[in-house]
Enzyme design. Structure first.
Site, PDB file in Angstrom:
ATOM      1  N   LYS A 108      27.987  22.282  21.622  1.00  0.00           N
ATOM      2  CA  LYS A 108      27.587  20.990  20.440  1.00  0.00           C
ATOM      3  C   LYS A 108      29.020  20.726  19.559  1.00  0.00           C
ATOM      4  O   LYS A 108      29.599  19.583  19.609  1.00  0.00           O
ATOM      5  CB  LYS A 108      26.568  21.234  19.553  1.00  0.00           C
ATOM      6  N   ASN A 109      29.487  22.060  19.170  1.00  0.00           N
ATOM      7  CA  ASN A 109      30.767  21.883  18.280  1.00  0.00           C
ATOM      8  C   ASN A 109      31.810  21.416  19.127  1.00  0.00           C
ATOM      9  O   ASN A 109      32.966  21.463  18.565  1.00  0.00           O
ATOM     10  CB  ASN A 109      30.875  23.248  17.447  1.00  0.00           C
TER      11      ASN A 109
ATOM     12  N   ASP B 184      23.354  19.170   7.625  1.00  0.00           N
ATOM     13  CA  ASP B 184      22.695  20.502   7.391  1.00  0.00           C
ATOM     14  C   ASP B 184      22.780  20.524   5.661  1.00  0.00           C
ATOM     15  O   ASP B 184      24.107  20.397   5.095  1.00  0.00           O
ATOM     16  CB  ASP B 184      23.277  21.865   7.674  1.00  0.00           C
TER      17      ASP B 184
ATOM     18  N   MET C 105      29.805  32.358   3.622  1.00  0.00           N
ATOM     19  CA  MET C 105      30.591  30.925   3.748  1.00  0.00           C
ATOM     20  C   MET C 105      29.682  29.669   3.145  1.00  0.00           C
ATOM     21  O   MET C 105      30.226  28.723   2.464  1.00  0.00           O
ATOM     22  CB  MET C 105      30.754  30.416   5.130  1.00  0.00           C
TER      23      MET C 105
END
Length: 428
Positions: A22-23, A118, A336
């Site tokens: 996907k990325n 998200d 993160m």
């Protein structure tokens, strides 16, 4: 609206092939806008985020043709003079920010709405815009982002203030059509960043230093069409490996790239998940006795995330869930995103022994018998983690807001059913 209904406690075994990354697919789709010729992308995952990206591309005036399953042809030969990606579509996905670089590079202008995505913590865009300014663009931040480069973009040295994947991708795409040489320092170098560069080079770009933190781009006048294969999704591979281990099944995953998995498998081994990789096949042996491997002198181990090649933040939720089934304590440190850990409340409600120390750290003490519960997916990765928890739990679980899971995992219930899972998609 749909939900998953799962009967847990089954051993899941069999063989699967992961979908495309996907990325990698999302920036590759955006990169198609850098040329007026046809770009063909193979192994594109047919997931929600990709569908939205394709809608935005069509909205901008480009043509999109589905040649066959997971294979698309994009031709952007009729773009708007000042591209304005659809606001409502952009606010559905985080990846809409990736239209900024290619449109600014090719059309010298773009009006872009803030992206969605998200809710796992603050996700800065400053690195993108400061890089565009370094290249010679004017950036106005209002209710939309107004970017202009009336005299064109000019290559320069850019030191990124953080190793942002999407900022690196955006600046590389913009620099491909800039005048002169651009050097990106402290650049991200994840596999999907590397593969985007390979696509761009196939289109005629001149990018050097691929796979390092210093990327050099020599600008060219124009790019041309190309064909590119999207690589396997190592996050999906990691998710299924963890799933097999916690349900006790033996799983074969085909079409993997071992170079993408080295840190993932090393971290998994620390919580007792053992795997074998031979060529492009990864095997998770069945009936593993999961046990946390303590550090020297019996010290409780710490698992943390960081930019590539460290352990990816997108697998922290999965690893935490797997650790609930492993014997021993382990500390997880999410460096993160300050919102990623809050999903553990759902694991605790299922019976997991977890202490939430602060927004960035949890201690997991396993193994715990999990029990079915009514859950809601907060984001794509936590949603998959809760699905894994439900599959190894005793009893029935219901997961709502599964569109979040669909954003990142292609045909998820079909793949799970092929492994023996009792899962059903039900309308709400």
């Amino acid at each position: 609206m749909e939900k998953f209904v799962i009967e847990g406690g089954r051993m899941l075994s069999g063989s699967i092939t992961p979908g495309g990354n996907k990325n990698e697919a999302l920036p590759a789709l955006a990169a198609c806008l850098l040329t007026d010729e046809t770009v063909v992308l193979n192994n594109v995952p047919e997931i929600k985020d990709v569908q939205v990206m394709l809608e935005v591309i069509e909205n901008l005036g480009a043509s999109v043709e589905r040649l066959s399953a997971n294979r698309y042809a994009i031709r952007a030969d009729n773009l708007q003079d000042i591209p304005r990606p659809n606001r409502e579509l952009c606010q559905r996905i985080r990846a809409s920010i990736l239209f900024a670089g290619p449109l600014l590079g090719r059309k010298m202008a773009v009006d872009l709405s803030p992206p969605g995505g998200d809710v796992i913590g603050r996700r800065r865009l400053d690195t993108h815009f400061s890089g565009f300014v370094d290249l010679g663009a004017i950036v106005e931040v209002r209710d939309i982002y107004r970017l202009r480069a009336r005299t064109g973009l000019r290559g320069t040295d850019i030191f990124l203030d953080e190793q942002s994947v999407t900022a690196t991708e955006n600046l590389i795409m913009a620099a491909c059509l800039a005048q002169g040489q651009t050097t990106l320092l402290n650049a991200a170098c994840e596999p999907h960043v590397q593969n985007l560069c390979h696509l761009l080079n196939a289109m005629g770009a001149q990018i050097h230093g691929i796979g390092t933190n210093t990327v050099v781009i020599n600008g060219v006048e124009r790019l041309h069409g190309a064909e590119h294969n999207i690589g396997p999704d190592y996050l999906e591979i990691g998710s299924y490996a963890a799933l097999a281990a916690v349900t006790g099944g033996e799983l074969t995953i085909n079409g993997v790239r071992e170079s993408d998995l080295r840190m993932i498998l090393k971290v998994f081994s620390r919580i007792g998940i053992m795997t074998d990789v031979h060529g492009e096949t990864l095997t998770v042996p069945g009936r593993q006795e999961l046990k946390v491997k303590r550090d020297l002198h019996g010290v409780i181990p710490k698992i943390d995330d960081a930019p590539w090649p460290a352990f990816p933040t997108d697998l922290m939720s999965i690893a935490i869930t797997a650790a609930t089934q492993s014997n021993g304590p382990v500390l997880f440190f999410e460096k993160m995103f300050e919102g990623r850990m809050f999903f553990v409340d759902s694991l605790i409600s299922m019976g997991a022994s977890i202490i939430l120390c602060d927004p960035h750290r949890v201690v997991v003490a396993g193994p715990s018998q999990l029990y079915g519960a009514t859950l809601e997916s907060p984001d794509v990765r936590a949603g998959m983690a809760l699905l894994i928890a439900s599959l190894c739990a005793r009893g029935r679980s219901t997961i709502y807001n599964i569109r979040q899971i669909d954003r990142g995992y292609e045909k998820i219930e079909q793949k799970l059913q092929s492994l023996g899972a009792a899962i059903e998609r039900v309308g709400v």
